[in-house]
Design a protein around this motif. Structure first.
Motif, mmCIF file in Angstrom:
data_model
loop_
_atom_site.group_PDB
_atom_site.id
_atom_site.type_symbol
_atom_site.label_atom_id
_atom_site.label_comp_id
_atom_site.label_asym_id
_atom_site.label_seq_id
_atom_site.Cartn_x
_atom_site.Cartn_y
_atom_site.Cartn_z
ATOM 1 N N ALA A 79 0.822 -1.222 0.000
ATOM 2 C CA ALA A 79 0.000 0.000 0.000
ATOM 3 C C ALA A 79 0.849 1.263 0.000
ATOM 4 O O ALA A 79 0.442 2.305 -0.518
ATOM 5 C CB ALA A 79 -0.933 -0.007 1.213
ATOM 6 N N HIS A 80 2.032 1.161 0.570
ATOM 7 C CA HIS A 80 2.916 2.337 0.585
ATOM 8 C C HIS A 80 4.381 1.922 0.463
ATOM 9 O O HIS A 80 4.816 0.940 1.061
ATOM 10 C CB HIS A 80 2.726 3.152 1.880
ATOM 11 C CG HIS A 80 3.635 4.345 1.928
ATOM 12 N ND1 HIS A 80 4.836 4.329 2.606
ATOM 13 C CD2 HIS A 80 3.529 5.559 1.338
ATOM 14 C CE1 HIS A 80 5.430 5.512 2.441
ATOM 15 N NE2 HIS A 80 4.656 6.269 1.671
ATOM 16 N N THR A 104 2.434 4.972 -3.885
ATOM 17 C CA THR A 104 1.300 4.073 -3.625
ATOM 18 C C THR A 104 0.911 3.444 -4.960
ATOM 19 O O THR A 104 1.337 3.911 -6.020
ATOM 20 C CB THR A 104 0.069 4.829 -3.067
ATOM 21 O OG1 THR A 104 -0.431 5.693 -4.103
ATOM 22 C CG2 THR A 104 0.417 5.645 -1.826
#
Ligand code: GDP
Ligand code: PGA
Ligand code: MN
Length: 616
Positions: free
Chosen positions: A374-375, A385
Motif C-alpha cells: 500500500a505504501h 502508492t
C-alpha cells in the motif's frame, strides 16, 4: 599509465604513507602514480574480510548511500538509490582506444589512445580529492586456474568496493598470489569524478555529468570516469571479462562471451551443459536459474552473464563463469517467474540499487508480487502508492548477490576447467519474425545466426527502449575489437578444431507477440520445454523440419504436455513467416556492408543462400 603523454604534479604523499606497500613493483608503481594524479585523502587496500565488509557498509550507511534493510527480512543487505542520471551503461560514452582505429571496427566508439589519455588524465587530476582511494586486487575466474586472470581496480567509490566484493573474488588471497607469482594484472582505474573540497558535504551518490568508459585493448587496461553504475564501474565485469577478454581470446584462440551457463539433467540422469547469449535484460539470469515445468528435468546454475570458453584436450568447448556474484535485473523477478533468484536474495548479503523500499525495511519492485504494497518509498526517495503514475523501481534496477547463495548452483561451478558445452543458444527480444526455436545446420550457419542476431533495446543501456538493432552474439556493446574480425574468430574456432565436437547452435525468441501485444509464449519455467527439445535434437531423439531459415521442431517434437497454450498460439510462436523474413534481408545486408572486407566471405554465402531459399 600514460607515461608517454603527461608528467604529473609532484604531490606530497606523506599523509598516505601508512598505506600498505606491495612487493609487486609494477603494481606499487601504478598505485603511487594514480595516487599522485588523483590526490585522494587516504588509501585503503581491500582485504576481502568479513570485518572489512562491516566497516565499509557501516560507512556507506553513515554516508546515506546505503539504507540497512531489516535483519529478519534481508540480513546484511542494503537499499541504495543512485543519482537519477546514473542508472545504466552508457554506450555512447564507451570507447575502444586501440592503437589503430580500424581495430575498433565500425561498431565501437574510438579515440586515439594518446588523445584519450591526455583528456582523461586532466579529468583524473585531483578527482579523488577528499575521498578514500581503494585498491581492489581481484581475479576473474578461479584463483586456482592454470592461468589466473588477475585485475586490480582502483576506485574512489565505497559502493563499487562493496559491489566488487560480491561480484568477483577479491582481496588478500588474490594479492598474495599476484605478489608471490609476480603475475601481470589488468589495471582498472575508476573514479566517480566528484572531488570534495575541504568542508564540502558529500552526496549519497557522487558522480559526474562527464562520463568515459574506456578500454585500451593492446595494453589490457581500463579507465572509467564519472559513473557509479554496475556495468560502467564494476570493471571486472563487462569491461574486463568481455571487452578486454574478447581481445585476449582473439589473440590466444578462445572465446569471451555474454552467455549464461546451465546444467540440464534429464529424468534418466543424462547431463548436458548449455550456454546462452541474450542481450542485456533479455533473460539470461532467468534462464540460468529456471525451474523446469516438465516432470523429472532439473536445471542447475553455473553462470548468468559471462562465459569464457576454451577448447579442451578432448576437443570440446569448455566454459567457466569468471564471476562470483549475480547482478540481476530486479523488475519482473518474483516467486512465480524466478523463485531461485528470490531464494538467493532471501539469504541476504546483497545490495539492491534503484528498487523501492517498504515501510518495514524490505525491498519491492514491479513483478515481485502481484499486488503492490500500500505504501513504498520509490527509487527516487518519494512516497509511492499503487495509484502513483510512475514505477516504484527503475526498469534497470538491480540486485547484487553472491552466486554461492543460489540454491541450485552446480558443484562444477568450482571446477577451474569448466564444463563441456553441448549447445549454444542465441536469443533476443523480437515482437515478430523470429520463431521460438530454430536450429543451425552447422557451426558456420550458427555463426551467421549469431552475427545477425537482433533485439529490441532495453533499459540496461541509456537511450531509446524498444528499437530493433543488430546485436551480434548479444555482444554489440562488448566486442573489444572489430566485429568483422570477431566473426572471423568465431568461424576459425571450428576450422582450427574438430567441429564435430563443438556445440550445436540454436536461435530462440521468448518475446514474440500476438496482434494484441501479448506474449505468444509463456516463457520463464516453460522455457525448459525448449531446453528439453534442444537436448533431444542433439541426441537425435526428435525430428526437425527444414525451413529457409534453419531447422524447426517437427509436429510433436516439442513437449507440450500440460502446457496452457492453444495450438493456434503455439503455431504462431513457432511459425517461419517468409514475408517477415524477406523484410529482414535488407537490414541484414546493410548490417553486413558495414564490415567491408573484414566480413568473412562465408557469411555472405550464408546470406545469399538464405535469400535464395526464401525466394524458392
Ligand atoms: P539478463 O539481463 O539477460 O540477465 O535478463 P533477465 O533474466 O534479468 O531478464 C530481464 C527481463 O526479462 C526481466 O524483467 C525478466 O522478467 C524478463 N524475462 C526473462 N525471461 C523471460 C521470458 O521467458 N519471457 C518473458 N516474457 N520475459 C522474460
Ligand atoms: P546485464 O548486464 O543487463 O546483461 O545483466 C549488466 C550491465 O549492463 O551492467
Ligand atoms: Mn542478468
Amino acid at each position: 599509465m600514460a607515461a608517454d603523454t603527461t608528467t604529473y604534479d609532484p604531490v606530497t604523499t606523506s599523509d598516505l604513507s601508512s598505506a600498505y606497500r606491495s612487493t609487486h613493483a609494477e603494481l606499487q608503481a601504478w598505485v603511487d602514480e594514480v595516487a599522485a594524479l588523483t590526490k585522494p585523502a587516504s588509501i585503503t587496500w581491500i582485504e576481502g574480510t568479513p570485518e572489512e565488509w562491516v566497516r565499509l557498509t557501516d560507512e556507506l550507511v553513515e554516508a546515506g548511500t546505503f539504507v540497512r534493510l531489516d535483519e529478519t527480512k534481508k540480513p546484511n543487505s542494503f537499499w541504495c538509490a543512485s543519482d537519477p542520471t546514473d542508472v545504466a551503461r552508457v554506450e555512447d560514452r564507451t570507447f575502444i582506444c586501440s592503437v589503430d582505429e580500424t581495430d575498433a571496427g565500425p561498431t565501437n566508439n574510438w579515440m586515439a589512445p594518446a588523445e584519450m589519455k591526455k583528456l582523461m588524465t586532466e579529468l583524473y587530476d585531483g578527482s579523488m580529492r577528499g575521498r578514500t582511494m581503494y585498491v581492489i586486487p581481484f581475479v576473474m575466474g578461479h584463483l586456482d586456474s592454470a592461468h589466473p586472470m588477475f585485475g586490480v581496480e582502483i576506485t574512489d567509490s565505497a559502493y563499487v568496493v562493496a559491489s566488487m566484493t560480491v561480484m568477483a573474488r577479491v582481496g588478500r588471497q588474490v594479492l598474495d598470489k599476484i605478489e608471490a607469482t609476480g603475475a601481470s594484472f589488468v589495471p582498472a582505474l575508476h573514479s566517480v569524478g566528484a572531488p570534495l573540497e575541504p568542508g564540502q558535504a558529500d552526496v549519497p551518490w557522487p558522480c559526474s555529468d562527464t562520463k568515459y568508459i574506456v578500454q585500451f585493448p593492446e595494453e589490457r587496461m581500463i579507465w572509467s570516469f564519472g559513473s557509479g553504475y554496475g556495468g560502467n564501474a564494476l570493471l571486472g565485469k563487462k569491461c574486463y571479462s568481455l571487452r578486454i577478454a574478447s581481445v585476449m581470446g582473439r589473440d590466444e584462440g578462445w572465446l569471451a562471451e555474454h552467455m549464461l551457463i546451465l546444467k540440464l539433467t534429464s529424468p534418466e540422469g543424462d547431463v548436458k551443459y548449455v550456454a546462452a547469449a541474450f542481450p542485456s535484460a533479455c533473460g539470461k539470469t532467468n534462464l540460468a536459474m529456471v525451474e523446469p515445468t516438465i516432470e523429472g528435468w532439473t536445471v542447475e546454475t553455473l553462470g548468468d552473464d559471462i562465459a569464457w570458453m576454451r577448447v579442451g584436450a578432448d576437443g570440446r568447448l569448455y566454459a567457466v563463469n569468471p564471476e562470483f556474484g549475480l547482478f540481476g535485473v530486479a523488475p519482473g523477478t518474483g516467486w512465480d517467474t524466478n523463485a531461485n533468484a528470490m531464494r538467493t536474495i532471501a539469504q541476504g548479503n546483497s545490495v539492491f540499487t534503484n528498487v523501492a523500499l517498504t515501510d518495514d525495511g524490505d525491498i519491492w519492485w514491479e513483478g515481485m508480487t502481484e499486488d503492490a504494497p500500500a505504501h513504498l518509498t520509490d527509487w527516487k526517495g518519494r512516497d509511492w502508492t499503487p495509484e502513483s503514475e510512475e514505477l516504484s523501481s527503475h526498469p534497470n534496477s538491480r540486485f547484487c548477490t553472491p552466486i554461492r547463495q543460489c540454491p541450485i548452483l552446480a558443484p562444477e561451478y568450482d571446477d577451474p576447467n569448466g564444463v563441456p558445452i553441448d549447445a549454444i543458444l542465441f536469443g533476443g527480444r523480437r515482437k515478430t519474425t523470429i520463431p521460438l526455436v530454430t536450429e543451425a545446420r552447422d557451426w558456420t550457419h550458427g555463426t551467421f545466426m549469431g552475427a545477425t542476431l537482433s533485439s529490441e533495446t532495453t533499459a540496461a543501456a541509456t537511450g531509446a527502449v524498444g528499437v530493433v538493432r543488430r546485436d551480434p552474439m548479444a555482444m554489440l556493446p562488448f566486442i573489444g575489437y572489430d566485429a568483422g574480425d570477431y566473426f572471423s574468430h568465431w568461424i576459425s574456432m571450428a576450422k582450427n578444431n574438430d567441429e564435430s565436437k563443438f556445440p550445436k547452435v540454436f536461435y530462440v525468441n521468448w518475446f514474440r507477440r500476438d496482434e494484441d501485444g501479448g506474449f505468444l509464449w509463456p516463457g520463464f519455467g516453460e522455457n525448459s520445454r525448449v531446453l528439453k527439445y534442444v537436448v533431444e535434437r542433439i541426441e537425435g531423439k526428435v525430428d526437425a523440419v527444414e525451413t529457409p531459415i534453419g531447422l524447426v521442431p517437427a509436429a510433436g517434437a516439442l513437449d507440450t504436455d500440460g502446457l496452457d497454450v492453444s495450438d493456434e498460439q503455439l503455431a504462431k510462436a513457432l511459425a517461419v513467416d517468409v514475408d517477415e523474413w524477406k523484410a529482414e534481408i535488407p537490414q541484414i545486408n546493410e548490417w553486413f556492408e558495414k564490415f567491408g572486407d573484414k566480413l568473412p566471405a562465408v557469411l555472405w554465402t550464408e546470406l545469399d543462400a538464405l535469400k535464395a531459399r526464401l525466394e524458392a
